[in-house]
Design a protein around this motif. Structure first.
Motif, PDB file in Angstrom:
ATOM      1  N   GLN A  54       0.806  -1.222  -0.063  1.00 42.56           N
ATOM      2  CA  GLN A  54      -0.081   0.076   0.078  1.00 42.56           C
ATOM      3  C   GLN A  54       0.770   1.133  -0.061  1.00 42.56           C
ATOM      4  O   GLN A  54       0.551   2.330  -0.720  1.00 42.56           O
ATOM      5  CB  GLN A  54      -1.008   0.048   1.363  1.00 42.56           C
ATOM      6  CG  GLN A  54      -2.117  -0.955   1.012  1.00 42.56           C
ATOM      7  CD  GLN A  54      -2.779  -0.653  -0.305  1.00 42.56           C
ATOM      8  OE1 GLN A  54      -3.230   0.439  -0.641  1.00 42.56           O
ATOM      9  NE2 GLN A  54      -2.918  -1.905  -1.117  1.00 42.56           N
ATOM     10  N   LYS A  55       1.882   1.257   0.718  1.00 40.37           N
ATOM     11  CA  LYS A  55       2.873   2.488   0.864  1.00 40.37           C
ATOM     12  C   LYS A  55       3.488   2.574  -0.723  1.00 40.37           C
ATOM     13  O   LYS A  55       3.501   3.736  -1.166  1.00 40.37           O
ATOM     14  CB  LYS A  55       3.978   1.952   1.765  1.00 40.37           C
ATOM     15  CG  LYS A  55       3.861   2.243   3.105  1.00 40.37           C
ATOM     16  CD  LYS A  55       5.126   1.851   3.916  1.00 40.37           C
ATOM     17  CE  LYS A  55       4.912   1.963   5.486  1.00 40.37           C
ATOM     18  NZ  LYS A  55       6.192   1.828   6.183  1.00 40.37           N
ATOM     19  N   LEU A  56       3.714   1.676  -1.411  1.00 36.60           N
ATOM     20  CA  LEU A  56       4.457   1.692  -2.761  1.00 36.60           C
ATOM     21  C   LEU A  56       3.282   2.167  -3.503  1.00 36.60           C
ATOM     22  O   LEU A  56       3.701   2.951  -4.230  1.00 36.60           O
ATOM     23  CB  LEU A  56       4.918   0.355  -3.082  1.00 36.60           C
ATOM     24  CG  LEU A  56       5.535   0.303  -4.248  1.00 36.60           C
ATOM     25  CD1 LEU A  56       7.019  -0.279  -4.185  1.00 36.60           C
ATOM     26  CD2 LEU A  56       4.970  -0.348  -5.449  1.00 36.60           C
ATOM     27  N   ILE A  57       2.400   1.576  -3.476  1.00 39.02           N
ATOM     28  CA  ILE A  57       1.151   2.169  -4.507  1.00 39.02           C
ATOM     29  C   ILE A  57       0.856   3.549  -4.094  1.00 39.02           C
ATOM     30  O   ILE A  57       0.298   4.291  -5.113  1.00 39.02           O
ATOM     31  CB  ILE A  57      -0.275   1.103  -4.132  1.00 39.02           C
ATOM     32  CG1 ILE A  57      -0.112  -0.306  -4.622  1.00 39.02           C
ATOM     33  CG2 ILE A  57      -1.463   1.886  -4.958  1.00 39.02           C
ATOM     34  CD1 ILE A  57      -1.181  -1.310  -4.128  1.00 39.02           C
ATOM     35  N   GLN A  58       0.844   4.100  -3.077  1.00 35.15           N
ATOM     36  CA  GLN A  58       0.305   5.572  -2.864  1.00 35.15           C
ATOM     37  C   GLN A  58       1.516   6.288  -2.904  1.00 35.15           C
ATOM     38  O   GLN A  58       1.307   7.728  -2.882  1.00 35.15           O
ATOM     39  CB  GLN A  58      -0.148   5.361  -1.471  1.00 35.15           C
ATOM     40  CG  GLN A  58      -1.365   4.493  -1.089  1.00 35.15           C
ATOM     41  CD  GLN A  58      -1.802   4.416   0.359  1.00 35.15           C
ATOM     42  OE1 GLN A  58      -1.319   5.088   1.138  1.00 35.15           O
ATOM     43  NE2 GLN A  58      -2.873   3.670   0.605  1.00 35.15           N
ATOM     44  N   SER A  59       2.583   6.061  -3.196  1.00 35.09           N
ATOM     45  CA  SER A  59       3.697   6.812  -3.353  1.00 35.09           C
ATOM     46  C   SER A  59       3.900   7.356  -4.833  1.00 35.09           C
ATOM     47  O   SER A  59       3.527   6.490  -5.806  1.00 35.09           O
ATOM     48  CB  SER A  59       5.270   6.194  -2.945  1.00 35.09           C
ATOM     49  OG  SER A  59       4.888   5.826  -1.487  1.00 35.09           O
ATOM     50  N   ASP A  60       4.546   8.383  -4.860  1.00 36.69           N
ATOM     51  CA  ASP A  60       4.814   9.134  -6.147  1.00 36.69           C
ATOM     52  C   ASP A  60       6.236   8.738  -6.746  1.00 36.69           C
ATOM     53  O   ASP A  60       6.376   8.544  -8.053  1.00 36.69           O
ATOM     54  CB  ASP A  60       4.479  10.508  -6.204  1.00 36.69           C
ATOM     55  CG  ASP A  60       2.996  10.939  -5.889  1.00 36.69           C
ATOM     56  OD1 ASP A  60       2.316  10.792  -6.647  1.00 36.69           O
ATOM     57  OD2 ASP A  60       2.850  11.572  -4.795  1.00 36.69           O
ATOM     58  N   LEU A  85       6.444  -6.087  -4.411  1.00 37.35           N
ATOM     59  CA  LEU A  85       6.114  -5.666  -5.755  1.00 37.35           C
ATOM     60  C   LEU A  85       5.297  -6.652  -6.413  1.00 37.35           C
ATOM     61  O   LEU A  85       4.042  -6.443  -6.998  1.00 37.35           O
ATOM     62  CB  LEU A  85       7.281  -5.773  -6.899  1.00 37.35           C
ATOM     63  CG  LEU A  85       7.666  -4.084  -7.034  1.00 37.35           C
ATOM     64  CD1 LEU A  85       8.219  -3.732  -5.858  1.00 37.35           C
ATOM     65  CD2 LEU A  85       8.829  -4.295  -8.414  1.00 37.35           C
ATOM     66  N   THR A  86       5.127  -8.085  -5.887  1.00 35.69           N
ATOM     67  CA  THR A  86       4.303  -9.157  -6.308  1.00 35.69           C
ATOM     68  C   THR A  86       2.947  -8.893  -5.582  1.00 35.69           C
ATOM     69  O   THR A  86       1.883  -8.863  -6.051  1.00 35.69           O
ATOM     70  CB  THR A  86       4.946 -10.340  -5.767  1.00 35.69           C
ATOM     71  OG1 THR A  86       6.065 -10.906  -6.561  1.00 35.69           O
ATOM     72  CG2 THR A  86       3.690 -11.523  -6.143  1.00 35.69           C
ATOM     73  N   ALA A  87       2.933  -8.286  -4.326  1.00 36.81           N
ATOM     74  CA  ALA A  87       1.742  -8.006  -3.795  1.00 36.81           C
ATOM     75  C   ALA A  87       0.902  -6.894  -4.125  1.00 36.81           C
ATOM     76  O   ALA A  87      -0.184  -6.619  -4.078  1.00 36.81           O
ATOM     77  CB  ALA A  87       1.821  -7.776  -2.283  1.00 36.81           C
TER      78      ALA A  87
END
Length: 191
Positions: A54-60, A85-87
């Motif tokens: 979720q942190k990765l998805i929400q980061s620019d 990255l798999t998640a």
């Protein structure tokens, strides 16, 4: 803009991971002063995969900060990438990019994270000449050539690279004040 800083420093052998954590602190301070929202993960402290996804998805922007160990990132960084990255894959890629009508071409073009950027910042005991001189160990391939696989993993997701940063001679000839000064200038110039 939200920046995720991934601290890949590892407490192992003679390394305490302190320089990489210090560089994460420098990046955090510089970015927050420029108005960025900064979130951090120190990978060696452990993490929860779904939360990190979720942190990765929400980061620019994602900053990978890690030491060069045996010519690559430490295993904890690779494990993090494989798991997180798999998640997060459904938010990063739609496919590997190939089509049934032409399965030999287009691999690596299915990334959908095209609005995200990333930066690789590494620390190495090797001097800069080992990277840039074609007659030395890395045959003139430079830092980005040595971190090619990491760049390709991010490109596979559709992300765009910011200029990389490197600290050299960190064991045999450390210049901590110079690293900090250079990293501040790098952050200011590229963010």
């Amino acid at each position: 803009m939200k920046v995720l800083i991934l601290d890949g420093g590892k407490n192992f052998g003679s390394s305490g991971g302190r320089l990489n954590t210090l560089l994460c602190d420098v990046a955090s301070s510089e970015l927050e002063a420029k108005g960025y929202e900064v979130i951090r993960t120190k990978i060696d402290d452990g993490y929860e995969v779904e939360s990190e996804a979720q942190k990765l998805i929400q980061s620019d922007i994602i900053i990978f900060q890690y030491p060069g160990w045996w010519m690559s990132e430490p295993w904890i960084v690779k494990k993090y990438i494989d798991e997180v990255l798999t998640a997060a894959a459904a938010h990063l890629i739609k496919s590997d990019g190939r089509h049934a009508s032409d399965p030999e071409h287009g691999y690596g073009t299915g990334g959908i994270a095209v609005n995200k950027k990333y930066m690789i910042s590494t620390t190495w005991n090797a001097p800069i000449t080992a990277f840039n001189d074609k007659n030395e160990f890395f045959e003139g391939h430079g830092c980005d050539g040595v971190t090619f696989a990491m760049h390709k993993a991010m490109e596979f997701c559709g992300m765009k690279a910011l200029p990389s940063f490197i600290c050299n001679d960190v064991v045999k000839n450390p210049k901590i004040d110079e690293y900090i000064s250079n990293y501040k200038a790098h952050i200011r110039a590229n963010f």
